[in-house]
Write a protein that holds these residues in place. Structure first.
Motif, PDB file in Angstrom:
ATOM      1  N   VAL A 140       9.217 -21.444 -46.488  1.00 44.06           N
ATOM      2  CA  VAL A 140      10.082 -20.583 -47.294  1.00 44.06           C
ATOM      3  C   VAL A 140       9.294 -19.969 -48.449  1.00 44.06           C
TER       4      VAL A 140
ATOM      5  N   ARG B 237       7.078 -17.142 -47.254  1.00 45.77           N
ATOM      6  CA  ARG B 237       7.831 -15.924 -46.954  1.00 45.77           C
ATOM      7  C   ARG B 237       8.252 -15.207 -48.237  1.00 45.77           C
ATOM      8  N   ILE B 238       8.645 -15.976 -49.259  1.00 46.01           N
ATOM      9  CA  ILE B 238       8.998 -15.351 -50.536  1.00 46.01           C
ATOM     10  C   ILE B 238       7.767 -14.661 -51.131  1.00 46.01           C
ATOM     11  N   CYS B 239       6.611 -15.324 -51.033  1.00 43.18           N
ATOM     12  CA  CYS B 239       5.369 -14.731 -51.539  1.00 43.18           C
ATOM     13  C   CYS B 239       5.052 -13.421 -50.830  1.00 43.18           C
TER      14      CYS B 239
ATOM     15  N   ASP C 103       7.165 -11.305 -49.666  1.00 41.67           N
ATOM     16  CA  ASP C 103       8.053 -10.299 -50.260  1.00 41.67           C
ATOM     17  C   ASP C 103       7.550  -9.875 -51.639  1.00 41.67           C
TER      18      ASP C 103
ATOM     19  N   VAL D 215       8.552 -18.359 -57.711  1.00 39.28           N
ATOM     20  CA  VAL D 215       8.675 -18.564 -56.265  1.00 39.28           C
ATOM     21  C   VAL D 215       9.113 -19.990 -55.961  1.00 39.28           C
TER      22      VAL D 215
ATOM     23  N   ARG E  82      16.880 -22.433 -52.612  1.00 40.34           N
ATOM     24  CA  ARG E  82      17.297 -22.280 -51.218  1.00 40.34           C
ATOM     25  C   ARG E  82      17.452 -23.646 -50.537  1.00 40.34           C
TER      26      ARG E  82
ATOM     27  N   GLU F  95      12.761 -20.444 -56.723  1.00 45.11           N
ATOM     28  CA  GLU F  95      13.597 -19.832 -55.694  1.00 45.11           C
ATOM     29  C   GLU F  95      13.575 -20.660 -54.411  1.00 45.11           C
ATOM     30  N   THR F  96      12.424 -21.237 -54.094  1.00 48.79           N
ATOM     31  CA  THR F  96      12.309 -22.068 -52.900  1.00 48.79           C
ATOM     32  C   THR F  96      13.234 -23.277 -52.990  1.00 48.79           C
TER      33      THR F  96
END
Length: 311
Positions: free
Chosen positions: A72, A75-77, A79, A43, A50, A46-47
């Protein structure tokens, strides 16, 4: 979460500053939300991907890179949590959160947050305890995010609403619902010094093969849950009852020679690790009430023991 333009000389390299100061905190946030250090690291990667996908002008327009990164990552977490439940239904045996060593570096608090309110329900150490993470697993993703962001990281409900796409009132109710689950899960944690004494007694009784001593340390309704992930052999279902657990622990110790038990901090609480030929093969986390062990989590899946290989 406010964004505005700033002069370049005020923040010469916002991206570099964010990486240096925020990575550990973001990892701590994602780990609490996901219960997996490996997933948390993904995560965070990916953060940052972005962040670096933004143009320099867009980065400069963000007043607080730390707050942006946290938003961010959260929000990824969300998902990831949505898909994790399905993945864990296919998991071989019981799924237990990934254990981590000393919890001092699992930074808490949002950038610029006020000091903790004495009324906060969750302390820093409790927020990474195995008992707490296991209760989080029973919550919906939204409950989990609302509780962790508000009670642990002290985000106001208005910001949590931006992350979850709900109203502040709805987020407040989600956090309240999550707290009710925590209260229903059992009594408050036993002080660390007393926990350490009980865990040390458990280690000594295991090493001595003393079934009676183990029975005396275990609550009659104790539960032992093991996680081998289908990679190593272990019980696929929890063992229930202090006497059964005591006999099984001694039986395993006699059947598997050359194992050394060491006292270690596991998720901020006194625990044990089992080493064989210098390699950590099991991490034990405990829940203790009234000086008796009520829960034992035995993590044996080698994929979850990476942080322990050098210990």
């Amino acid at each position: 979460m406010t964004e505005h333009a700033e002069a370049p000389h005020d923040r010469p390299d916002a991206g570099l500053s964010a990486i240096i100061s925020e990575r550990r905190r973001l990892t701590g946030l994602a780990y609490r939300l996901l219960g997996s250090l490996a997933d948390a690291e993904d995560v965070v990667q990916e953060t940052y991907a972005r962040w670096y996908a933004l143009s320099p002008a867009r980065q400069e327009a963000i007043a607080s890179p730390g707050a942006w990164l946290s938003k961010v990552a959260s929000r990824i977490c969300l998902d990831v949590l949505g898909s994790a439940r399905a993945r864990r239904e296919r998991y071989v045996g019981e799924w237990i959160p990934e254990p981590v060593p000393e919890a001092g570096h699992w930074i808490s608090g949002r950038p610029g947050a006020a000091p903790p309110d004495p009324a906060d329900r969750v302390t820093l150490d409790e927020s990474v305890s195995m008992a707490f993470l296991v209760v989080l697993e029973s919550m919906t993703p939204a409950e989990r995010v609302a509780l962790v962001l508000h009670d642990v990281f002290r985000y106001p409900f208005a910001e949590i609403a931006e992350i979850t796409g709900r109203t502040p009132a709805a987020c407040r109710e989600l956090a309240s619902s999550a707290r009710r689950r925590i209260r229903a899960s059992g009594p408050p944690a036993t002080p660390a010094a007393r926990r350490a004494t009980v865990v040390r007694g458990f280690r000594q009784a295991m090493e001595a093969g003393d079934v009676d001593a183990l029975i005396g340390l275990l609550d009659p309704a104790a539960v032992l849950t093991a996680d081998g992930g289908g990679v190593v052999k272990t019980a696929l279902r929890p063992l229930e009852g202090g006497e059964l657990i005591a006999h099984r622990c001694v039986e395993i110790a006699r059947r598997v020679p050359g194992v050394t038990l060491l006292e270690r901090t596991v998720n901020g609480q006194p625990g044990l690790i089992a080493q064989q030929h210098g390699r950590t093969v099991t991490v034990y986390a405990f829940d203790i009430a009234d000086d008796r062990i009520t829960r034992i989590w035995a993590i044996r899946n080698p994929n979850k023991l990476r942080p322990w290989t050098a210990l």
